[in-house]
Design a protein around this motif. Structure first.
Motif, PDB file in Angstrom:
ATOM      1  N   ALA A  53       0.834  -1.203   0.000  1.00  0.00           N
ATOM      2  CA  ALA A  53       0.000   0.000   0.000  1.00  0.00           C
ATOM      3  C   ALA A  53       0.872   1.257   0.000  1.00  0.00           C
ATOM      4  O   ALA A  53       0.584   2.231  -0.721  1.00  0.00           O
ATOM      5  CB  ALA A  53      -0.933  -0.006   1.200  1.00  0.00           C
ATOM      6  N   GLU A  54       1.947   1.240   0.780  1.00  0.00           N
ATOM      7  CA  GLU A  54       2.864   2.384   0.802  1.00  0.00           C
ATOM      8  C   GLU A  54       3.549   2.548  -0.546  1.00  0.00           C
ATOM      9  O   GLU A  54       3.731   3.668  -1.032  1.00  0.00           O
ATOM     10  CB  GLU A  54       3.917   2.192   1.886  1.00  0.00           C
ATOM     11  CG  GLU A  54       3.385   2.290   3.287  1.00  0.00           C
ATOM     12  CD  GLU A  54       4.431   1.952   4.332  1.00  0.00           C
ATOM     13  OE1 GLU A  54       5.635   1.881   3.981  1.00  0.00           O
ATOM     14  OE2 GLU A  54       4.043   1.747   5.491  1.00  0.00           O
ATOM     15  N   ARG A  55       3.921   1.439  -1.142  1.00  0.00           N
ATOM     16  CA  ARG A  55       4.605   1.460  -2.434  1.00  0.00           C
ATOM     17  C   ARG A  55       3.690   2.031  -3.511  1.00  0.00           C
ATOM     18  O   ARG A  55       4.140   2.776  -4.390  1.00  0.00           O
ATOM     19  CB  ARG A  55       5.037   0.032  -2.778  1.00  0.00           C
ATOM     20  CG  ARG A  55       5.914  -0.088  -3.968  1.00  0.00           C
ATOM     21  CD  ARG A  55       7.340   0.334  -3.637  1.00  0.00           C
ATOM     22  NE  ARG A  55       8.151   0.291  -4.820  1.00  0.00           N
ATOM     23  CZ  ARG A  55       8.965  -0.714  -5.132  1.00  0.00           C
ATOM     24  NH1 ARG A  55       9.092  -1.728  -4.325  1.00  0.00           N
ATOM     25  NH2 ARG A  55       9.648  -0.680  -6.247  1.00  0.00           N
ATOM     26  N   VAL A  56       2.398   1.696  -3.450  1.00  0.00           N
ATOM     27  CA  VAL A  56       1.435   2.233  -4.423  1.00  0.00           C
ATOM     28  C   VAL A  56       1.393   3.754  -4.311  1.00  0.00           C
ATOM     29  O   VAL A  56       1.431   4.459  -5.329  1.00  0.00           O
ATOM     30  CB  VAL A  56       0.030   1.626  -4.205  1.00  0.00           C
ATOM     31  CG1 VAL A  56      -1.019   2.406  -4.983  1.00  0.00           C
ATOM     32  CG2 VAL A  56       0.011   0.172  -4.613  1.00  0.00           C
ATOM     33  N   GLN A  57       1.354   4.262  -3.079  1.00  0.00           N
ATOM     34  CA  GLN A  57       1.292   5.714  -2.889  1.00  0.00           C
ATOM     35  C   GLN A  57       2.542   6.409  -3.438  1.00  0.00           C
ATOM     36  O   GLN A  57       2.444   7.450  -4.093  1.00  0.00           O
ATOM     37  CB  GLN A  57       1.112   6.045  -1.409  1.00  0.00           C
ATOM     38  CG  GLN A  57      -0.217   5.598  -0.854  1.00  0.00           C
ATOM     39  CD  GLN A  57      -1.397   6.190  -1.600  1.00  0.00           C
ATOM     40  OE1 GLN A  57      -1.393   7.370  -1.951  1.00  0.00           O
ATOM     41  NE2 GLN A  57      -2.397   5.375  -1.858  1.00  0.00           N
ATOM     42  N   THR A  58       3.714   5.836  -3.201  1.00  0.00           N
ATOM     43  CA  THR A  58       4.939   6.455  -3.711  1.00  0.00           C
ATOM     44  C   THR A  58       5.010   6.376  -5.230  1.00  0.00           C
ATOM     45  O   THR A  58       5.455   7.338  -5.877  1.00  0.00           O
ATOM     46  CB  THR A  58       6.201   5.807  -3.102  1.00  0.00           C
ATOM     47  OG1 THR A  58       6.207   4.415  -3.391  1.00  0.00           O
ATOM     48  CG2 THR A  58       6.269   6.026  -1.610  1.00  0.00           C
ATOM     49  N   GLU A  59       4.554   5.263  -5.798  1.00  0.00           N
ATOM     50  CA  GLU A  59       4.566   5.134  -7.256  1.00  0.00           C
ATOM     51  C   GLU A  59       3.587   6.108  -7.905  1.00  0.00           C
ATOM     52  O   GLU A  59       3.870   6.650  -8.973  1.00  0.00           O
ATOM     53  CB  GLU A  59       4.264   3.699  -7.686  1.00  0.00           C
ATOM     54  CG  GLU A  59       5.332   2.697  -7.314  1.00  0.00           C
ATOM     55  CD  GLU A  59       6.675   2.961  -7.972  1.00  0.00           C
ATOM     56  OE1 GLU A  59       6.719   3.461  -9.112  1.00  0.00           O
ATOM     57  OE2 GLU A  59       7.698   2.657  -7.330  1.00  0.00           O
ATOM     58  N   ILE A  60       2.453   6.350  -7.278  1.00  0.00           N
ATOM     59  CA  ILE A  60       1.494   7.322  -7.802  1.00  0.00           C
ATOM     60  C   ILE A  60       2.103   8.717  -7.778  1.00  0.00           C
ATOM     61  O   ILE A  60       1.963   9.485  -8.734  1.00  0.00           O
ATOM     62  CB  ILE A  60       0.167   7.266  -7.026  1.00  0.00           C
ATOM     63  CG1 ILE A  60      -0.565   5.965  -7.355  1.00  0.00           C
ATOM     64  CG2 ILE A  60      -0.708   8.472  -7.338  1.00  0.00           C
ATOM     65  CD1 ILE A  60      -1.800   5.722  -6.515  1.00  0.00           C
ATOM     66  N   ALA A  61       2.806   9.042  -6.696  1.00  0.00           N
ATOM     67  CA  ALA A  61       3.477  10.346  -6.610  1.00  0.00           C
ATOM     68  C   ALA A  61       4.550  10.464  -7.697  1.00  0.00           C
ATOM     69  O   ALA A  61       4.667  11.517  -8.345  1.00  0.00           O
ATOM     70  CB  ALA A  61       4.087  10.529  -5.229  1.00  0.00           C
ATOM     71  N   ASN A  62       5.310   9.391  -7.911  1.00  0.00           N
ATOM     72  CA  ASN A  62       6.327   9.392  -8.979  1.00  0.00           C
ATOM     73  C   ASN A  62       5.679   9.563 -10.350  1.00  0.00           C
ATOM     74  O   ASN A  62       6.196  10.287 -11.199  1.00  0.00           O
ATOM     75  CB  ASN A  62       7.128   8.092  -8.961  1.00  0.00           C
ATOM     76  CG  ASN A  62       8.051   8.005  -7.776  1.00  0.00           C
ATOM     77  OD1 ASN A  62       8.393   9.005  -7.163  1.00  0.00           O
ATOM     78  ND2 ASN A  62       8.454   6.790  -7.453  1.00  0.00           N
ATOM     79  N   TYR A  63       4.555   8.883 -10.548  1.00  0.00           N
ATOM     80  CA  TYR A  63       3.841   8.975 -11.829  1.00  0.00           C
ATOM     81  C   TYR A  63       3.373  10.409 -12.084  1.00  0.00           C
ATOM     82  O   TYR A  63       3.580  10.949 -13.178  1.00  0.00           O
ATOM     83  CB  TYR A  63       2.652   8.021 -11.826  1.00  0.00           C
ATOM     84  CG  TYR A  63       1.736   8.193 -13.010  1.00  0.00           C
ATOM     85  CD1 TYR A  63       2.102   7.724 -14.267  1.00  0.00           C
ATOM     86  CD2 TYR A  63       0.510   8.834 -12.888  1.00  0.00           C
ATOM     87  CE1 TYR A  63       1.279   7.892 -15.356  1.00  0.00           C
ATOM     88  CE2 TYR A  63      -0.316   9.006 -13.971  1.00  0.00           C
ATOM     89  CZ  TYR A  63       0.066   8.533 -15.206  1.00  0.00           C
ATOM     90  OH  TYR A  63      -0.749   8.708 -16.285  1.00  0.00           O
ATOM     91  N   ASN A  64       2.754  11.020 -11.067  1.00  0.00           N
ATOM     92  CA  ASN A  64       2.270  12.394 -11.234  1.00  0.00           C
ATOM     93  C   ASN A  64       3.409  13.351 -11.527  1.00  0.00           C
ATOM     94  O   ASN A  64       3.282  14.249 -12.374  1.00  0.00           O
ATOM     95  CB  ASN A  64       1.500  12.835  -9.988  1.00  0.00           C
ATOM     96  CG  ASN A  64       0.180  12.121  -9.858  1.00  0.00           C
ATOM     97  OD1 ASN A  64      -0.408  11.692 -10.847  1.00  0.00           O
ATOM     98  ND2 ASN A  64      -0.293  11.969  -8.640  1.00  0.00           N
ATOM     99  N   GLN A  65       4.535  13.178 -10.856  1.00  0.00           N
ATOM    100  CA  GLN A  65       5.698  14.033 -11.092  1.00  0.00           C
ATOM    101  C   GLN A  65       6.246  13.819 -12.499  1.00  0.00           C
ATOM    102  O   GLN A  65       6.608  14.774 -13.185  1.00  0.00           O
ATOM    103  CB  GLN A  65       6.783  13.742 -10.048  1.00  0.00           C
ATOM    104  CG  GLN A  65       7.956  14.681 -10.123  1.00  0.00           C
ATOM    105  CD  GLN A  65       7.571  16.109  -9.800  1.00  0.00           C
ATOM    106  OE1 GLN A  65       6.789  16.353  -8.892  1.00  0.00           O
ATOM    107  NE2 GLN A  65       8.111  17.043 -10.554  1.00  0.00           N
ATOM    108  N   MET A  66       6.268  12.563 -12.939  1.00  0.00           N
ATOM    109  CA  MET A  66       6.773  12.256 -14.270  1.00  0.00           C
ATOM    110  C   MET A  66       5.888  12.878 -15.358  1.00  0.00           C
ATOM    111  O   MET A  66       6.398  13.429 -16.339  1.00  0.00           O
ATOM    112  CB  MET A  66       6.860  10.739 -14.469  1.00  0.00           C
ATOM    113  CG  MET A  66       7.616  10.329 -15.690  1.00  0.00           C
ATOM    114  SD  MET A  66       7.745   8.544 -15.891  1.00  0.00           S
ATOM    115  CE  MET A  66       8.842   8.134 -14.542  1.00  0.00           C
ATOM    116  N   VAL A  67       4.582  12.814 -15.175  1.00  0.00           N
ATOM    117  CA  VAL A  67       3.656  13.406 -16.149  1.00  0.00           C
ATOM    118  C   VAL A  67       3.838  14.920 -16.195  1.00  0.00           C
ATOM    119  O   VAL A  67       3.851  15.523 -17.272  1.00  0.00           O
ATOM    120  CB  VAL A  67       2.200  13.021 -15.811  1.00  0.00           C
ATOM    121  CG1 VAL A  67       1.220  13.817 -16.635  1.00  0.00           C
ATOM    122  CG2 VAL A  67       1.992  11.537 -16.022  1.00  0.00           C
ATOM    123  N   LEU A  68       3.999  15.532 -15.025  1.00  0.00           N
ATOM    124  CA  LEU A  68       4.213  16.975 -14.966  1.00  0.00           C
ATOM    125  C   LEU A  68       5.519  17.359 -15.664  1.00  0.00           C
ATOM    126  O   LEU A  68       5.549  18.308 -16.460  1.00  0.00           O
ATOM    127  CB  LEU A  68       4.229  17.447 -13.509  1.00  0.00           C
ATOM    128  CG  LEU A  68       4.418  18.933 -13.286  1.00  0.00           C
ATOM    129  CD1 LEU A  68       3.234  19.705 -13.849  1.00  0.00           C
ATOM    130  CD2 LEU A  68       4.599  19.224 -11.818  1.00  0.00           C
TER     131      LEU A  68
END
Length: 64
Positions: free
Chosen positions: A15-30
């Motif tokens: 669950a923690e890993r999902v949250q960090t990956e989502i943050a990485n994804y959003n940063q990558m898209v930006l």
């Protein structure tokens, strides 16, 4: 990340890993919107990894 690696993780760690990956994804898209990435397929790969993780979390939730 392969599904076998995902299944080895503990539920709370996953669950923690999902949250960090989502943050990485959003940063990558930006970052990609501002200046194009060298390999834009990284975005799709990360999105699929997040989906695999969420799927595994849901499977565990239903098996309880």
């Amino acid at each position: 990340m392969k599904i076998a690696e995902i299944r080895e993780l503990a539920t709370n760690e996953l669950a923690e890993r999902v949250q960090t990956e989502i943050a990485n994804y959003n940063q990558m898209v930006l970052n990609h919107a501002i200046s194009p990435l060298e390999n834009p397929m990284q975005i799709a790969k990360l999105r699929r990894t997040i989906a695999r993780m969420k799927g595994e979390l849901r499977r565990r939730e239903l098996n309880k």
